[in-house]
Design an enzyme around this catalytic site. Structure first.
Site, PDB file in Angstrom:
ATOM      1  N   SER A  73       0.841  -1.194   0.000  1.00  0.00           N
ATOM      2  CA  SER A  73       0.000   0.000   0.000  1.00  0.00           C
ATOM      3  C   SER A  73       0.883   1.255   0.000  1.00  0.00           C
ATOM      4  O   SER A  73       1.746   1.392  -0.867  1.00  0.00           O
ATOM      5  CB  SER A  73      -0.942  -0.057   1.211  1.00  0.00           C
ATOM      6  OG  SER A  73      -1.873   0.988   1.187  1.00  0.00           O
ATOM      7  N   HIS A  77      -8.796  -3.477  -1.495  1.00  0.00           N
ATOM      8  CA  HIS A  77      -7.434  -3.075  -1.154  1.00  0.00           C
ATOM      9  C   HIS A  77      -6.898  -3.820   0.068  1.00  0.00           C
ATOM     10  O   HIS A  77      -5.703  -4.091   0.178  1.00  0.00           O
ATOM     11  CB  HIS A  77      -7.385  -1.562  -0.905  1.00  0.00           C
ATOM     12  CG  HIS A  77      -6.014  -1.065  -0.572  1.00  0.00           C
ATOM     13  ND1 HIS A  77      -4.956  -1.161  -1.465  1.00  0.00           N
ATOM     14  CD2 HIS A  77      -5.503  -0.502   0.554  1.00  0.00           C
ATOM     15  CE1 HIS A  77      -3.860  -0.662  -0.891  1.00  0.00           C
ATOM     16  NE2 HIS A  77      -4.169  -0.267   0.322  1.00  0.00           N
ATOM     17  N   ASP A 126      -9.668  -3.779  -6.070  1.00  0.00           N
ATOM     18  CA  ASP A 126      -9.070  -2.637  -5.359  1.00  0.00           C
ATOM     19  C   ASP A 126      -9.450  -1.335  -6.073  1.00  0.00           C
ATOM     20  O   ASP A 126      -9.076  -1.124  -7.222  1.00  0.00           O
ATOM     21  CB  ASP A 126      -7.544  -2.802  -5.338  1.00  0.00           C
ATOM     22  CG  ASP A 126      -6.843  -1.825  -4.400  1.00  0.00           C
ATOM     23  OD1 ASP A 126      -7.441  -0.792  -4.053  1.00  0.00           O
ATOM     24  OD2 ASP A 126      -5.694  -2.117  -4.019  1.00  0.00           O
TER      25      ASP A 126
END
Length: 374
Positions: A145, A350, A317
């Site tokens: 991330s 995500h 995502d």
């Protein structure tokens, strides 16, 4: 229970990318496993926005870490084989110098006088940790991330310091949707009257002057975007709360999904400093690898020279969409790396890298096992 957290004093002054400098700054980190004699079995993990350096449990601190099922003896990131380092981001309040830390010049917390933070600063602080451990080249750099963006900065700023890379659910630059969401999160915090231009009570207990409401809305917005509509449908459908669970006020919570978000927010609000959240959130928006490639993401990525990479993304995502992972894979490949691209269909969006451990373990563990064998 002991504390596995260690600290590195950063060079003083520590110059920041966007101007300004820190004096007497430090970063927190943890390590697992043993560095071999050749010092070539080190794996560095850079985290998302909110985690600490406590990625997985160890003897000194047996509490579960944020990636407990991924790292440890005989797990995908095998601490029996690798010397694993996880660094808490500069600017995060989980042990590293951050806006909630005291400014040695004044003796008071920096708050909004903390220098503007960029992910390049996060990368440089992490590199200082690796350097202090006597490691000249990482066997593998793993970034998740926000940490994936920090990892790209790390490889750009410190050429030759990384042999291979695993990119997890990240992007070479923030896209407008992600910027829009994060700007709303920051606005919710800043507009909370208790925020008070960053001068809330940092150590407030229940009650006290603290932007609980702003942080709560910011967290709820985040959780909504960390998962996917598919998962929300599957988990909650339109199930309503039992009458006794509902709020006795106009427009109060009525659906289970609202209650779920409220629980998430409550756990987060007092566990992350609001000013730190603002700084790290903005640093994510600012990061753009195209700055290093004359305005081109592809050219910026082509300046990263490593041997191999695995780029993992998930089709659900919405914050870091799959086409952004494809950009990373194509850019690293164009720079001469052998690249494996893994597109997963996990429904969790995500957050899948924290939840769909089975599929991510298979990919990450497979890559690292092939490295060790090679």
């Amino acid at each position: 229970m002991g504390d596995a957290r260690r600290y590195l004093d950063l060079p003083s002054p520590f110059a920041m990318k966007r101007g300004g400098e820190l004096h007497g700054a430090h970063v927190a980190y943890e390590t697992w496993g043993h560095l071999n004699a050749a010092r070539d079995n080190a794996v560095l993990v850079l985290t998302g926005l909110s985690p600490s350096a406590h990625m997985t449990s160890c003897d000194e601190d047996p509490s579960p870490g944020w990636w407990q099922e991924m790292a440890g003896p005989a797990k995908a990131i095998d601490t029996g084989r690798w010397f694993v380092i996880c660094v808490n981001s500069l600017g995060s309040d989980k042990g590293s110098t951050c806006p909630a830390s005291n400014d040695p010049a004044t003796g008071d917390a920096y708050r909004l006088s903390f220098p503007e933070l960029a992910l390049e600063d996060v990368a440089n602080a992490a590199h200082a940790v690796v350097d202090s451990l006597g490691i000249t080249q990482l066997a593998c750099l793993i970034g998740c991330s926000m940490g994936g963006m920090s990892a790209l900065a790390y490889m750009l700023l410190h050429p030759g310091s990384v042999r291979t890379h695993i990119s997890v659910d990240t992007a070479p630059q923030a896209q407008p949707f992600a910027i829009a969401i994060r700007s709303l999160q920051r606005e919710a915090i800043r507009l909370d009257p208790q925020f008070n231009d960053g001068r809330y009570d940092i150590h407030a207990t229940e009650g006290g002057s603290y932007p609980d409401l702003g942080m709560s809305i910011a967290r709820k917005l985040g959780v909504i975007t960390y998962r996917s509509a598919m998962e929300w449908n599957g988990r909650f459908a339109r199930i309503r709360l039992d009458p006794e669970q509902r709020e006795d006020e106009p427009f109060g919570r009525e659906f289970q999904v609202e209650s779920y978000l409220e629980g998430h927010a409550r756990r987060f609000v007092r566990n992350f400093d609001p000013n730190c959240y603002l700084y790290l959130s903005r640093a994510s928006d600012w990061f753009d690898i195209a700055e290093y490639g004359h305005g081109s993401v592809h050219e910026g990525l082509k300046r990263i020279h490593i041997e191999q990479a695995m780029v993992i993304g998930v089709s659900t995502d919405i914050l870091f969409p799959l086409q952004q992972q494809e950009q990373i894979a194509e850019g690293l490949q164009a720079a001469g790396a052998q690249v494996e691209f893994v597109a997963l269909d996990s429904p969790q969006g995500h957050d899948a890298f924290l939840v769909d451990i089975e599929n991510y373990s298979r990919a990450i563990g497979g890559f690292l096992n092939r490295l060790a064998a090679g």
